[in-house]
Design an enzyme around this catalytic site. Structure first.
Site, PDB file in Angstrom:
ATOM      1  N   ALA A 174      16.383  27.511 -44.158  1.00 30.72           N
ATOM      2  CA  ALA A 174      16.998  27.004 -42.931  1.00 30.72           C
ATOM      3  C   ALA A 174      16.674  27.950 -41.787  1.00 30.72           C
ATOM      4  O   ALA A 174      16.151  29.038 -42.008  1.00 30.72           O
ATOM      5  CB  ALA A 174      18.513  26.910 -43.097  1.00 30.72           C
ATOM      6  N   LYS A 175      16.978  27.564 -40.584  1.00 27.58           N
ATOM      7  CA  LYS A 175      16.883  28.451 -39.429  1.00 27.58           C
ATOM      8  C   LYS A 175      17.759  27.907 -38.335  1.00 27.58           C
ATOM      9  O   LYS A 175      18.036  26.695 -38.293  1.00 27.58           O
ATOM     10  CB  LYS A 175      15.440  28.533 -38.921  1.00 27.58           C
ATOM     11  N   GLY A 176      18.194  28.788 -37.432  1.00 25.57           N
ATOM     12  CA  GLY A 176      19.006  28.342 -36.314  1.00 25.57           C
ATOM     13  C   GLY A 176      18.681  29.129 -35.072  1.00 25.57           C
ATOM     14  O   GLY A 176      17.972  30.134 -35.124  1.00 25.57           O
TER      15      GLY A 176
END
Ligand code: NAD
Length: 464
Positions: A146-148
């Site tokens: 994931a990444k944000g």
């Protein structure tokens, strides 16, 4: 000393702090609701997502993956885009965009950093989320990817504003986070302090849950060794690459692009191992010294508020001279460590690289065209999905310690990290050598295979 590089392609970020909130923000948020492109120098030839997709396709072709399965594995399972409104006193309210992309969860809870940068957008976050899926699979930790990020101009914000942005962002995405769902960590312009706010805000909504985030302060359940882990992993990867090339530390000169968490720790640890640091750059400038730069001395200069630009004039910085930031890539050295942002090695400057080894501390620093140029020139590239995995490996240790309410000492953390990086490197290296492909292709093949196997065993739709 350094070959000439086309300075027009250099990435320039940030700038001086503006005087007023109006001056620094000026206009309402215009963030697109769909993926957009053109972020950095390398974006001119390949956006971040195009880069990751290109590397994915090369490996997927070699593995003979069907079009349907390819779409399932390539695309993100969930993308969340939220508004993060912040009130700036008299300057009024500004709306930032926050993103969380959960790329693949076949191997475990989603895992990936949170980045604050004025130019972050959905395309970039998607690319970085996909990289995390391959990375966690390659180094065999039980996570997905994931990444944000939030598109805020960090340098122009004070601590209270950063805290407000963090809490506002968490409020909007907390329903997709959790220690068995999605576990954020620090990335560019975020650190242990930001992770503490994140954990605290999540705790207000769901009850105290240290395992919801890694890279926390040690006093709040963070792991010793986490702050240095990505840089340390870069150095472990260097040792493996140097072993295979028969390169001794005594004759190894190192250039580091980016002197933040990853770059500064890699610089400190690689010099402890006997190599000589000859060049460093960050977003304010670049310096060079044939005699060697003391990374601890430089770190103190920066921590005391000095700029890299001014370092040649600092007491004790003997023989250090300023160079153009674009020349860092072309410095005469054995090892180049890009540890800044994506796309900094591209077709216009890859031919200038003199290093024998490029160790990708940053995510996505090399465009596909540049990768080909480096390969044709015989440069060994240790890809990001392997080289900078130290952070997520120790994040896994932190998460495991939190779940067991137990803590390990630093020696144990570092030893376990070293074992995992060595094992992953050698697995990838053996595969690369057996199949006559680059480390990057071998690493992607391995990661994709492991994800597909997990998806099949779980019976996920689209895998069977
Ligand atoms: P950071 O914010 O601590 O440091 C970034 C550094 O890059 C700063 O010194 C900044 O001045 C410099 N920089 C920015 N633009 C530059 C440019 N154009 N030229 C030269 N220097 C420039 O960020 P970080 O956590 O060290 O992350 C660096 C890279 O490593 C990112 O690509 C990140 O995704 C990747 N990464 C970080 C971690 C981690 O644990 N922090 C883990 C894996 C990968």
């Amino acid at each position: 000393m350094a070959r000439r590089v086309d300075a027009s392609t250099e990435v320039v970020l940030g700038g001086e702090r503006s005087d007023t909130a109006v001056g620094r923000l000026g206009h309402p948020d215009k963030s697109p609701r769909v993926a957009n492109r053109a972020l950095h120098a390398g974006a001119a030839e390949s956006s971040s997502f195009d880069t990751v997709s290109r590397y994915f396709d090369v490996a997927a072709d070699r593995l003979g993956i069907s079009d349907g399965l390819r779409s399932v594995v390539r695309t993100a399972e969930r993308e969340v885009q939220v508004q993060v409104p912040i009130k700036f006193g008299d300057a009024g309210t500004h709306v930032f965009s926050g993103y969380r992309v959960q790329h693949n969860g076949a191997r475990g809870p989603y895992k990936g950093g949170i980045r604050y940068h004025e130019r972050i957008n959905l395309d970039e976050v998607r690319a970085l989320a996909a990289l995390m899926s391959w990375k966690t699979a390659i180094v065999d930790v039980p996570f997905g990817g994931a990444k944000g990020g939030v598109n805020c101009p960090v340098r122009d914000l004070d601590e209270a504003e950063l805290e407000s942005i963090t809490r506002g962002f968490v409020d909007k995405i907390s329903h997709v986070l959790g220690p068995t769902r999605d576990i954020p960590a620090p990335d560019v312009n975020t650190n242990a302090r930001v992770m503490a706010w994140l954990m605290d805000e999540y705790g207000k909504l769901h009850g105290d849950t240290p395992a919801v985030v890694t890279g926390k302060p040690v006093s709040l359940g963070g792991s010793v060794g986490r702050e240095a882990a990505t840089g340390r992993g870069v150095v472990y990867a260097y040792r493996e690459a140097a072993r295979s090339l028969g390169l001794h530390p005594d004759v190894t000169r190192v250039a580091v692009q980016g002197f933040g968490n990853v770059g500064s720790w890699a610089a400190r640890l690689i010099t402890q191992f006997g190599c000589r640091l000859v060049a460093v750059s960050n977003s304010s400038g670049a310096v060079h010294s044939d005699a060697g730069i003391d990374p601890d001395h430089l770190s103190r200069h920066l921590a005391d508020g000095g700029r890299l630009l001014d370092y040649p004039d600092a007491a004790g910085a003997v023989g250090v001279e300023a160079i153009a930031p674009a020349e860092l890539i072309a410095v005469d050295c054995e090892v180049l460590i890009p540890a800044a942002l994506g796309g900094t090695i591209h077709s216009a400057n890859a031919g200038c690289v003199r290093a024998r080894i490029v160790i990708e501390g940053a995510n996505n620093p090399t465009t596909p065209a540049a990768d080909q140029i480096l390969s044709d020139s015989g440069v060994l590239v240790v890809p990001d999905v392997l080289a900078n995995a130290g952070g997520v490996i120790v994040s896994y240790f932190e998460w495991a310690q939190n779940l067991q309410h137990f803590s390990w000492d630093e020696r144990e953390v570092n030893d376990r990290l070293g074992k995992r990086i060595r094992r992953a490197y050698r697995t990838v290296e053996e595969r690369a050598s057996a199949r006559h492909v680059s480390l990057r292709v071998a690493a992607y093949e391995l990661g994709i295979e492991r994800i597909i196997e997990a998806g099949r065993l779980r019976g996920h739709r689209g895998y069977t």
